[in-house]
Design a protein around this motif. Structure first.
Motif, mmCIF file in Angstrom:
data_model
loop_
_atom_site.group_PDB
_atom_site.id
_atom_site.type_symbol
_atom_site.label_atom_id
_atom_site.label_comp_id
_atom_site.label_asym_id
_atom_site.label_seq_id
_atom_site.Cartn_x
_atom_site.Cartn_y
_atom_site.Cartn_z
ATOM 1 N N GLN A 80 0.831 -1.213 0.000
ATOM 2 C CA GLN A 80 0.000 0.000 0.000
ATOM 3 C C GLN A 80 0.866 1.264 0.000
ATOM 4 O O GLN A 80 0.524 2.255 -0.640
ATOM 5 C CB GLN A 80 -0.943 -0.005 1.201
ATOM 6 C CG GLN A 80 -2.013 -1.067 1.052
ATOM 7 C CD GLN A 80 -2.971 -1.119 2.219
ATOM 8 O OE1 GLN A 80 -2.793 -0.425 3.208
ATOM 9 N NE2 GLN A 80 -3.994 -1.928 2.098
ATOM 10 N N HIS A 81 1.980 1.221 0.716
ATOM 11 C CA HIS A 81 2.879 2.385 0.710
ATOM 12 C C HIS A 81 3.429 2.635 -0.691
ATOM 13 O O HIS A 81 3.518 3.780 -1.131
ATOM 14 C CB HIS A 81 4.054 2.172 1.684
ATOM 15 C CG HIS A 81 3.667 2.359 3.120
ATOM 16 N ND1 HIS A 81 4.430 1.894 4.155
ATOM 17 C CD2 HIS A 81 2.601 2.965 3.681
ATOM 18 C CE1 HIS A 81 3.844 2.206 5.306
ATOM 19 N NE2 HIS A 81 2.735 2.848 5.045
ATOM 20 N N GLN A 82 3.791 1.551 -1.371
ATOM 21 C CA GLN A 82 4.323 1.714 -2.731
ATOM 22 C C GLN A 82 3.272 2.350 -3.638
ATOM 23 O O GLN A 82 3.578 3.222 -4.450
ATOM 24 C CB GLN A 82 4.772 0.362 -3.291
ATOM 25 C CG GLN A 82 6.118 -0.058 -2.724
ATOM 26 C CD GLN A 82 6.523 -1.459 -3.160
ATOM 27 O OE1 GLN A 82 5.750 -2.401 -3.017
ATOM 28 N NE2 GLN A 82 7.715 -1.599 -3.658
ATOM 29 N N GLU A 83 2.034 1.914 -3.478
ATOM 30 C CA GLU A 83 0.938 2.476 -4.270
ATOM 31 C C GLU A 83 0.752 3.964 -3.948
ATOM 32 O O GLU A 83 0.521 4.791 -4.829
ATOM 33 C CB GLU A 83 -0.350 1.691 -3.967
ATOM 34 C CG GLU A 83 -1.589 2.158 -4.715
ATOM 35 C CD GLU A 83 -1.550 1.902 -6.220
ATOM 36 O OE1 GLU A 83 -0.812 1.004 -6.648
ATOM 37 O OE2 GLU A 83 -2.258 2.627 -6.954
ATOM 38 N N LEU A 84 0.890 4.279 -2.668
ATOM 39 C CA LEU A 84 0.757 5.670 -2.224
ATOM 40 C C LEU A 84 1.843 6.549 -2.860
ATOM 41 O O LEU A 84 1.583 7.668 -3.301
ATOM 42 C CB LEU A 84 0.898 5.680 -0.697
ATOM 43 C CG LEU A 84 0.108 6.661 0.135
ATOM 44 C CD1 LEU A 84 -1.331 6.739 -0.288
ATOM 45 C CD2 LEU A 84 0.197 6.251 1.610
ATOM 46 N N PHE A 85 3.045 6.024 -2.916
ATOM 47 C CA PHE A 85 4.156 6.759 -3.531
ATOM 48 C C PHE A 85 3.883 6.968 -5.017
ATOM 49 O O PHE A 85 4.132 8.036 -5.563
ATOM 50 C CB PHE A 85 5.479 5.985 -3.353
ATOM 51 C CG PHE A 85 6.153 6.237 -2.034
ATOM 52 C CD1 PHE A 85 5.417 6.262 -0.855
ATOM 53 C CD2 PHE A 85 7.513 6.457 -1.958
ATOM 54 C CE1 PHE A 85 6.026 6.496 0.369
ATOM 55 C CE2 PHE A 85 8.136 6.694 -0.736
ATOM 56 C CZ PHE A 85 7.397 6.704 0.423
ATOM 57 N N LEU A 86 3.356 5.918 -5.657
ATOM 58 C CA LEU A 86 3.042 5.991 -7.083
ATOM 59 C C LEU A 86 2.016 7.093 -7.348
ATOM 60 O O LEU A 86 2.154 7.905 -8.251
ATOM 61 C CB LEU A 86 2.479 4.635 -7.509
ATOM 62 C CG LEU A 86 2.506 4.293 -8.974
ATOM 63 C CD1 LEU A 86 3.932 3.969 -9.388
ATOM 64 C CD2 LEU A 86 1.616 3.074 -9.239
ATOM 65 N N ARG A 87 0.993 7.109 -6.502
ATOM 66 C CA ARG A 87 -0.069 8.108 -6.675
ATOM 67 C C ARG A 87 0.447 9.513 -6.390
ATOM 68 O O ARG A 87 0.063 10.479 -7.054
ATOM 69 C CB ARG A 87 -1.260 7.782 -5.775
ATOM 70 C CG ARG A 87 -2.062 6.652 -6.344
ATOM 71 C CD ARG A 87 -3.094 6.153 -5.386
ATOM 72 N NE ARG A 87 -3.553 4.844 -5.828
ATOM 73 C CZ ARG A 87 -4.808 4.566 -6.153
ATOM 74 N NH1 ARG A 87 -5.726 5.486 -6.087
ATOM 75 N NH2 ARG A 87 -5.134 3.367 -6.545
ATOM 76 N N TYR A 88 1.304 9.607 -5.386
ATOM 77 C CA TYR A 88 1.909 10.902 -5.085
ATOM 78 C C TYR A 88 2.692 11.387 -6.314
ATOM 79 O O TYR A 88 2.565 12.539 -6.733
ATOM 80 C CB TYR A 88 2.845 10.782 -3.868
ATOM 81 C CG TYR A 88 3.716 11.997 -3.674
ATOM 82 C CD1 TYR A 88 3.252 13.089 -2.951
ATOM 83 C CD2 TYR A 88 4.994 12.054 -4.233
ATOM 84 C CE1 TYR A 88 4.044 14.222 -2.790
ATOM 85 C CE2 TYR A 88 5.790 13.182 -4.073
ATOM 86 C CZ TYR A 88 5.318 14.250 -3.352
ATOM 87 O OH TYR A 88 6.102 15.363 -3.205
ATOM 88 N N ASN A 89 3.496 10.518 -6.902
ATOM 89 C CA ASN A 89 4.310 10.903 -8.061
ATOM 90 C C ASN A 89 3.440 11.338 -9.240
ATOM 91 O O ASN A 89 3.756 12.311 -9.932
ATOM 92 C CB ASN A 89 5.219 9.742 -8.488
ATOM 93 C CG ASN A 89 6.364 9.543 -7.514
ATOM 94 O OD1 ASN A 89 6.737 10.468 -6.785
ATOM 95 N ND2 ASN A 89 6.920 8.357 -7.473
ATOM 96 N N ARG A 90 2.340 10.634 -9.458
ATOM 97 C CA ARG A 90 1.428 11.011 -10.554
ATOM 98 C C ARG A 90 0.824 12.387 -10.300
ATOM 99 O O ARG A 90 0.662 13.194 -11.210
ATOM 100 C CB ARG A 90 0.317 9.979 -10.696
ATOM 101 C CG ARG A 90 0.782 8.724 -11.362
ATOM 102 C CD ARG A 90 -0.431 7.882 -11.744
ATOM 103 N NE ARG A 90 -0.005 6.527 -12.035
ATOM 104 C CZ ARG A 90 -0.642 5.435 -11.638
ATOM 105 N NH1 ARG A 90 -1.759 5.534 -10.943
ATOM 106 N NH2 ARG A 90 -0.198 4.245 -11.935
ATOM 107 N N LEU A 91 0.476 12.614 -9.040
ATOM 108 C CA LEU A 91 -0.114 13.902 -8.671
ATOM 109 C C LEU A 91 0.883 15.032 -8.903
ATOM 110 O O LEU A 91 0.549 16.065 -9.492
ATOM 111 C CB LEU A 91 -0.555 13.845 -7.200
ATOM 112 C CG LEU A 91 -1.088 15.122 -6.568
ATOM 113 C CD1 LEU A 91 -2.368 15.567 -7.249
ATOM 114 C CD2 LEU A 91 -1.350 14.895 -5.074
#
Ligand code: FE2
Length: 135
Positions: A19-30
């Protein structure tokens, strides 16, 4: 600034790390959308999406804390509530002012600072406890 996932960010508890990795991914997209000036609507949608993910992720961690009677549960939940309040505030600013430099800086600082600090300290302590007690 993009967040690069490195092994030292892994807390060692599979579901939480995923879930943290997904959160980082979403942060980067944002952040990418902000940098590319993708417009108020798209940035707001991505921020909403991220908030939803954060909420789900927090609920999952809190479920583990309750299930295994984690002694630091209250302090940990307090950090979750604080981040949630910050993110809500950033969302309101974005809706009111649009993706200005100030709002984008606010998004970047809030999420970057929190993600790194919380993941590297508070979540690692929780994960150690879960690894020892939830086997
Ligand atoms: Fe957490």
């Amino acid at each position: 600034m993009a967040l690069i996932w490195t092994d030292d960010l892994a807390v060692g508890f599979g579901r939480i790390d995923t879930q943290h990795q997904e959160l980082f991914l979403r942060y980067n997209r944002l952040i990418e959308a902000c940098r590319d000036g993708k417009g108020r609507e798209q940035i707001a949608t991505m921020l909403d999406f991220m908030i939803e993910y954060v909420t789900t992720h927090f609920a999952e961690e809190e479920r583990f804390m309750t299930l295994y009677r984690y002694p630091e549960r209250e302090a940990h939940q307090k950090e979750h509530r604080e981040l949630f309040a910050h993110v809500q505030q950033v969302r309101e600013e974005l809706h009111e002012r649009g993706p200005t430099v100030g709002v984008i800086t606010s998004i970047t600082h809030t999420l970057l600072h929190w993600l790194i600090r919380h993941v590297k300290q508070t979540d690692i302590e929780l994960a150690r406890f879960l690894v020892a007690n939830a086997a």
